[in-house]
Design an enzyme around this catalytic site. Sequence first.
Site, mmCIF file in Angstrom:
data_model
loop_
_atom_site.group_PDB
_atom_site.id
_atom_site.type_symbol
_atom_site.label_atom_id
_atom_site.label_comp_id
_atom_site.label_asym_id
_atom_site.label_seq_id
_atom_site.Cartn_x
_atom_site.Cartn_y
_atom_site.Cartn_z
ATOM 1 N N HIS A 121 8.876 -5.162 -1.419
ATOM 2 C CA HIS A 121 7.963 -6.089 -2.104
ATOM 3 C C HIS A 121 7.148 -5.402 -3.201
ATOM 4 O O HIS A 121 6.142 -5.936 -3.646
ATOM 5 C CB HIS A 121 7.019 -6.750 -1.091
ATOM 6 C CG HIS A 121 7.701 -7.783 -0.238
ATOM 7 N ND1 HIS A 121 7.100 -8.391 0.844
ATOM 8 C CD2 HIS A 121 8.943 -8.314 -0.301
ATOM 9 C CE1 HIS A 121 7.945 -9.248 1.415
ATOM 10 N NE2 HIS A 121 9.074 -9.220 0.739
ATOM 11 N N CYS A 164 6.682 -0.786 -25.044
ATOM 12 C CA CYS A 164 7.088 -1.745 -26.085
ATOM 13 C C CYS A 164 5.894 -2.502 -26.676
ATOM 14 O O CYS A 164 6.067 -3.317 -27.577
ATOM 15 C CB CYS A 164 8.118 -2.742 -25.536
ATOM 16 S SG CYS A 164 7.396 -4.016 -24.466
ATOM 17 N N ASP A 173 0.867 -1.181 0.000
ATOM 18 C CA ASP A 173 0.000 0.000 0.000
ATOM 19 C C ASP A 173 0.908 1.237 0.000
ATOM 20 O O ASP A 173 2.118 1.134 0.140
ATOM 21 C CB ASP A 173 -0.931 -0.012 1.224
ATOM 22 C CG ASP A 173 -0.175 -0.013 2.552
ATOM 23 O OD1 ASP A 173 0.752 0.791 2.728
ATOM 24 O OD2 ASP A 173 -0.503 -0.844 3.443
ATOM 25 N N THR A 183 4.981 -7.282 11.768
ATOM 26 C CA THR A 183 5.349 -8.327 10.799
ATOM 27 C C THR A 183 5.562 -9.642 11.536
ATOM 28 O O THR A 183 6.106 -9.665 12.640
ATOM 29 C CB THR A 183 6.589 -7.928 9.965
ATOM 30 O OG1 THR A 183 6.932 -9.000 9.091
ATOM 31 C CG2 THR A 183 7.781 -7.547 10.807
HETATM 32 P P1 OAD Z 1 1.594 -11.222 8.302
HETATM 33 O O1 OAD Z 1 0.143 -11.273 8.002
HETATM 34 O O2 OAD Z 1 2.403 -12.446 8.106
HETATM 35 O O3 OAD Z 1 1.811 -10.752 9.815
HETATM 36 C C1 OAD Z 1 1.110 -9.656 10.334
HETATM 37 C C2 OAD Z 1 1.676 -9.357 11.722
HETATM 38 O O4 OAD Z 1 1.073 -8.158 12.182
HETATM 39 C C3 OAD Z 1 1.384 -10.429 12.769
HETATM 40 O O5 OAD Z 1 2.593 -10.719 13.475
HETATM 41 C C4 OAD Z 1 0.348 -9.772 13.697
HETATM 42 O O6 OAD Z 1 0.496 -10.166 15.070
HETATM 43 C C5 OAD Z 1 0.676 -8.315 13.529
HETATM 44 N N1 OAD Z 1 -0.482 -7.415 13.728
HETATM 45 C C6 OAD Z 1 -1.769 -7.608 13.330
HETATM 46 N N2 OAD Z 1 -2.525 -6.536 13.651
HETATM 47 C C7 OAD Z 1 -1.702 -5.652 14.267
HETATM 48 C C8 OAD Z 1 -1.890 -4.362 14.853
HETATM 49 N N3 OAD Z 1 -3.073 -3.747 14.859
HETATM 50 N N4 OAD Z 1 -0.809 -3.759 15.417
HETATM 51 C C9 OAD Z 1 0.400 -4.364 15.429
HETATM 52 N N5 OAD Z 1 0.633 -5.561 14.901
HETATM 53 C C10 OAD Z 1 -0.393 -6.217 14.318
HETATM 54 O O7 OAD Z 1 2.174 -9.989 7.441
HETATM 55 P P2 OAD Z 1 3.691 -9.674 7.052
HETATM 56 O O8 OAD Z 1 4.626 -10.066 8.136
HETATM 57 O O9 OAD Z 1 3.719 -8.253 6.591
HETATM 58 O O10 OAD Z 1 4.629 -10.935 0.844
HETATM 59 O O11 OAD Z 1 3.890 -10.615 5.812
HETATM 60 C C11 OAD Z 1 5.133 -10.600 5.145
HETATM 61 C C12 OAD Z 1 4.939 -10.898 3.682
HETATM 62 O O12 OAD Z 1 4.192 -12.117 3.531
HETATM 63 C C13 OAD Z 1 4.083 -9.891 2.929
HETATM 64 O O13 OAD Z 1 4.818 -8.774 2.485
HETATM 65 C C14 OAD Z 1 3.556 -10.684 1.771
HETATM 66 C C15 OAD Z 1 3.152 -11.933 2.543
HETATM 67 O O14 OAD Z 1 3.051 -13.094 1.851
HETATM 68 C C16 OAD Z 1 4.355 -11.169 -0.453
HETATM 69 O O15 OAD Z 1 3.211 -11.153 -0.913
HETATM 70 C C17 OAD Z 1 5.566 -11.458 -1.270
#
Ligand code: OAD
Length: 233
Positions: A108, A138, A94, A175
Site C-alpha cells: 500500500h 519534471c 509506516d 489485519t
Molecule cells: P484495520 O484497522 O482494518 O484492522 C486492524 C486489526 O488489527 C483488527 O483486526 C484488530 O483486531 C487488530 N488489532 C488491533 N490492535 C491490535 C494489537 N495490539 N495486536 C494485534 N492485533 C491488533 O487495519 P488493516 O487490516 O491493516 O488501506 O486495514 C487494511 C487497509 O485498510 C489499510 O492498509 C488501509 C485501510 O483502509 C488503505 O488506506 C488503502
Amino acid sequence: MDQSGKIVILTGAGLSAESGLGTFRDEGGLWAQHRIEDVATPEAFQRNPDLVHAFYNARRVQAAAASPNAAHHALARLQRDWPGEVVIVTQNVDGLHEAAGAEAIHMHGALAGALCAACDHRWTAPPEMTGGDLCPACAAPQTRPDIVWFGEIPYRMEEIIGHLGQCGLFAAIGTSGQVYPAAGFVEEARLAGARTIELNLARSDVSGAFDDHLTGPATEIVPAWVARLTGAP
Ligand code: OAD
C-alpha cells in the site's frame, strides 16, 4: 513445516497499534475520524489535494516519531534466523518493519515516499507536502504521497502472488481482512497447500478462513510464535 519452507507474513495496522499508531477500523480508528472518500481516493486528491496532504502529513509526523515494538523486532529476528525465506508483505505505510531491521514489501506504499502523478518519479517525501509542490524531475505540480488509495492497484502484486504460490506457512498479523486483494491472500496460500495462521487481538469476521489462531496483543503473541518456530527459548 520443515525449516527450509517459505513463510509469507501479511501485516496490518494492528501490528503497529502498540507503537502508538492508530488502526483504521477499531473503535475510534482513523476511518471513524475521516471519511475514506475525502482523504484516501484519487478523486479526493483531485478535488482537494491540500486536505489529502494534511491527512498524510499528520500521519507521516506520527509514524516518524514512532518506534518499532516487540512484534516488529520478533519478525525481523524470524527473517534473519529462519533457514528458508521469510517474505513480509505489509499493508502498513509506516516504516516500522525497516526500523526493526526487516525487509518488507509495501503493497500500500509508504508515507516516507513522494510520487509524481505526471511522470511517476519517486523521491523521499519531505515531512510536509502541499498541493503546490513541484516534481523535482519534471516540475509538474502533481506531487502526491506514494500511497495506494482505494480504487488503485496495490504494488508488487505479481511478486506477492508468486510467493504465496510457493509458501508452506502463511500468517496474517493485526489485519481485519476487510480490504482486498490482501484479504484474499489466505485463500491463495491455502490453494498452494500452506498451513495458515491468524494472529490478532480478537477473532475477526474472517477467522474461519485460517487453520490456526493466536489471540492477544501483537507484542505478546508474535514474539511467542516466533520463538516457537525458531526453537528459541
Ligand atoms: P484495520 O484497522 O482494518 O484492522 C486492524 C486489526 O488489527 C483488527 O483486526 C484488530 O483486531 C487488530 N488489532 C488491533 N490492535 C491490535 C494489537 N495490539 N495486536 C494485534 N492485533 C491488533 O487495519 P488493516 O487490516 O491493516 O488501506 O486495514 C487494511 C487497509 O485498510 C489499510 O492498509 C488501509 C485501510 O483502509 C488503505 O488506506 C488503502
